[in-house]
Design an enzyme around this catalytic site. Structure first.
Site, mmCIF file in Angstrom:
data_model
loop_
_atom_site.group_PDB
_atom_site.id
_atom_site.type_symbol
_atom_site.label_atom_id
_atom_site.label_comp_id
_atom_site.label_asym_id
_atom_site.label_seq_id
_atom_site.Cartn_x
_atom_site.Cartn_y
_atom_site.Cartn_z
ATOM 1 N N LYS A 231 46.867 43.631 31.956
ATOM 2 C CA LYS A 231 47.491 44.536 32.924
ATOM 3 C C LYS A 231 48.907 44.934 32.518
ATOM 4 O O LYS A 231 49.557 44.300 31.686
ATOM 5 C CB LYS A 231 47.454 43.917 34.319
ATOM 6 C CG LYS A 231 46.044 43.988 34.900
ATOM 7 C CD LYS A 231 45.970 43.710 36.373
ATOM 8 C CE LYS A 231 44.548 43.997 36.880
ATOM 9 N NZ LYS A 231 44.376 43.633 38.297
ATOM 10 N N ARG A 265 38.834 37.212 36.264
ATOM 11 C CA ARG A 265 38.246 38.488 35.834
ATOM 12 C C ARG A 265 38.909 38.889 34.524
ATOM 13 O O ARG A 265 40.111 39.177 34.488
ATOM 14 C CB ARG A 265 38.448 39.543 36.917
ATOM 15 C CG ARG A 265 37.732 40.855 36.654
ATOM 16 C CD ARG A 265 37.937 41.822 37.821
ATOM 17 N NE ARG A 265 37.195 43.067 37.624
ATOM 18 C CZ ARG A 265 37.657 44.111 36.957
ATOM 19 N NH1 ARG A 265 38.883 44.080 36.445
ATOM 20 N NH2 ARG A 265 36.918 45.207 36.815
#
Length: 292
Positions: A231, A265
């Site tokens: 991210k 995840r």
């Protein structure tokens, strides 16, 4: 003994239960989109998507999470029809190609309903069942496992407002409210997982604070999912491009496990499987016997 000294959960899905808290649970990311932030266009071909999913399972994924609409900051929404076109054939093929449960990453009730009918068992809704008023009913009627995540606004607008008076308290309050609403609608508490929404409507300092305070969510009574893989905040801290964030991701995953996260995840399944298993052994009091 659980790997992180947290509660052991049985996550109730339509056709099975997943035991969480014994070994870190890995959710492998399968984006069948042209514009996802790190792997857009890579798996839009259903044959390549199925092949990649099979590879992730071989590398240690416990769940495959399939998304047909990018939720990166600034992403342009797509129609339900287009999302259905992208994901349903892939889910139908994967339902017989892999043995692990499939998750549909969507905020649309129509997509979720068709995905469950095609073989998915989990609805991963970044909106916490709020963007589509029909979603909560679909989740209840299908008996799907549900991931309830916090965000502030839709992906095309969520980074416009990242200021909070008390970030942790607001995220916690949202998750409490949405899990209560889910249970009131007939969703079994054992079907619910919570996600504080790292990267969704938060700035760099907010994402770091959520990670540092992740343990603040473990007493809500639900398994905790962590999604930090590749991210933007990792790139901003380390000055790394999206495909050069493996080690930064690894640090957040190991720290998340120590803070009480149960499900992770990830894009890089093999590396994170080793990272999380080794961290769990070092944290545990069983000498790692469950891995030997």
């Amino acid at each position: 003994m659980s790997c992180n000294n947290s509660i052991v959960y049985d996550w109730k899905l339509p056709r099975r239960s997943l035991q969480l808290g014994i070994r870190p649970c890995i959710m492998g990311v399968l984006n069948v989109t042209p514009d996802s932030f790190s792997d857009g266009y890579c798996f839009v071909d259903p044959v390549l998507a199925v092949e990649h999913a099979r590879q992730m399972v071989a590398e240690g994924a416990d769940i495959i999470d399939i998304g047909g609409e990018s939720t990166r900051p600034g992403a342009v929404p797509v129609s339900a029809a287009e999302e259905i076109r992208r994901v349903i054939h892939v889910i139908e093929r994967l339902a017989t190609a892999v043995s692990v449960p499939l998750s549909i990453d969507t905020t649309k009730a129509e997509v979720a309903q068709l995905a469950i009918a095609a073989g998915a068992e989990i609805i991963n809704d970044i909106s916490g069942l709020t963007f589509d008023p029909e979603m909560i009913g679909v989740a209840a009627a299908t008996g799907a496992g549900v991931v309830i995540m916090h965000t502030r606004g839709r992906p095309d607008e969520m980074q416009a407002n990242t200021a909070y008076s008390d970030l942790v308290a607001e995220v916690r309050s949202f998750l409490v409210d949405r899990t209560q609403a889910a249970c009131a609608a007939g969703i079994a508490p054992e079907a619910l997982v919570i996600d504080p929404g790292i990267g969704f409507g938060k700035d760099v300092s907010g994402n770091i604070r959520l990670l540092q305070e992740l343990h603040s969510f473990t007493d809500l009574g639900y398994p905790l999912l962590l999604g930090t893989s590749r991210k933007g905040f990792i790139g901003q801290v380390l000055h790394r491009d999206v495909n050069d964030r493996l080690y930064g991701t690894a640090a957040t995953m190991a720290f998340g496990l120590m803070q009480g996260a149960d499900i992770f995840r990830v894009h890089d399944v093999r590396a994170m499987r080793d990272l999380l298993d080794m961290t769990a052994v070092l944290m545990g009091s069983s000498g790692g016997q469950e891995f030997l």
